[in-house]
Design a protein around this motif. Sequence first.
Motif, PDB file in Angstrom:
ATOM      1  N   ARG A 278      35.678  -5.668 -39.486  1.00 51.85           N
ATOM      2  CA  ARG A 278      34.858  -6.399 -38.521  1.00 51.85           C
ATOM      3  C   ARG A 278      35.764  -6.938 -37.415  1.00 51.85           C
ATOM      4  O   ARG A 278      36.990  -6.985 -37.556  1.00 51.85           O
TER       5      ARG A 278
ATOM      6  N   ILE B  27      26.962  -6.696 -46.383  1.00 48.62           N
ATOM      7  CA  ILE B  27      27.484  -5.330 -46.411  1.00 48.62           C
ATOM      8  C   ILE B  27      26.362  -4.353 -46.106  1.00 48.62           C
ATOM      9  O   ILE B  27      25.304  -4.359 -46.752  1.00 48.62           O
TER      10      ILE B  27
ATOM     11  N   TYR C  65      35.846  -7.034 -43.911  1.00 48.93           N
ATOM     12  CA  TYR C  65      34.510  -6.449 -43.983  1.00 48.93           C
ATOM     13  C   TYR C  65      33.696  -7.032 -45.134  1.00 48.93           C
ATOM     14  O   TYR C  65      32.467  -6.991 -45.109  1.00 48.93           O
TER      15      TYR C  65
ATOM     16  N   THR D  88      42.741  -9.573 -43.914  1.00 44.19           N
ATOM     17  CA  THR D  88      41.710  -9.437 -44.942  1.00 44.19           C
ATOM     18  C   THR D  88      42.170 -10.147 -46.213  1.00 44.19           C
ATOM     19  O   THR D  88      43.351 -10.493 -46.366  1.00 44.19           O
TER      20      THR D  88
ATOM     21  N   HIS E  73      38.514 -10.205 -39.443  1.00 42.18           N
ATOM     22  CA  HIS E  73      38.462  -8.755 -39.638  1.00 42.18           C
ATOM     23  C   HIS E  73      37.857  -8.310 -40.968  1.00 42.18           C
ATOM     24  O   HIS E  73      37.439  -7.155 -41.087  1.00 42.18           O
TER      25      HIS E  73
ATOM     26  N   LYS F  36      36.961  -0.011 -43.220  1.00 43.79           N
ATOM     27  CA  LYS F  36      36.014  -0.701 -42.353  1.00 43.79           C
ATOM     28  C   LYS F  36      36.526  -2.104 -42.038  1.00 43.79           C
ATOM     29  O   LYS F  36      36.969  -2.822 -42.928  1.00 43.79           O
TER      30      LYS F  36
ATOM     31  N   LYS G 176      32.484  -3.506 -34.759  1.00 39.22           N
ATOM     32  CA  LYS G 176      33.068  -2.956 -35.994  1.00 39.22           C
ATOM     33  C   LYS G 176      33.994  -1.812 -35.625  1.00 39.22           C
ATOM     34  O   LYS G 176      33.747  -1.063 -34.682  1.00 39.22           O
TER      35      LYS G 176
END
Length: 282
Positions: free
Chosen positions: A50, A280, A259, A216, A257, A48, A18
């Motif tokens: 990933r 989450i 989150y 995202t 990526h 944030k 992360k």
Amino acid sequence: MDHLQIGDFRLVWLNGGKILLDGGAMFGVVPKFMWSKRYPCNDLNQIKMRVDPILIQTDERNILIDTGMGSRKLDESQKRRMGLVEESTVEQSLRALGLTPQDIDYVLLTHLHNDHAAGLTRKKDDRYTAVFSEARHYVEATEWQEARHPNIRTRNTYLEENWQPVEKIVQTYNDRYEVLPGVDLIHTGGHSAGHAIVRIESKGEVAYHLSDILPTHAHRNPLWVMAYDDYPMDSIFAKEKWIQKAIEEEAWFVFYHDYFYRAIKWDLDGNIVGELKAPIES
């Protein structure tokens, strides 16, 4: 672990780490009051993210899309600069599936930036070695050239310790390459000169992994491109083409990526008509 079935293909998300990245950089010229409504940030303007590789499993093959941030490769200064808050546990994720890195048959690199390629290698006895040593590694030819000869802008993300240990097991391609029936790598450029996407199809079901031209769900608008993109107009043109095509095919968009979402389906009006949410953490 989260998974999505596409016909005979099973997609599984592994834990690649992360990171916290500057929201302004991630959304480029888009004003904060617009992007922050769709993707929240902290008091430091960080969002944030990933860094989670996607494992494609068939009855006979294990295919890995990108490799995460790796582990025990960065010092504390590098971790702060790259926003790393959690290192990769990809090998543990594989173990939970009854696999080892040697069970991976193909590694598909959408590009070779550090956050996608660091997991290719590990440090052993003061040298770096290939993690997925039995796998054939696919990299678009332009990207392979760029990584080995970085410029002043890219030399901090195309790290030699990521690509050099795997150069003997890398296979390059141009434009488009069918890894196996139903799994295609397609060159788009944009985020980097050799950036590629992955198209997955089985039994009439389709998924697209647009990698960093759609990092995202909040980047769906073709004009919302990252400041990190080396060729932003190419990103815009590629997004216009492939997002429209995928929606017309009623395809899933799968993320590396994001989150909040592992995968999303949109209709032609931009409404979410299918979703697989990511777990989450508080």
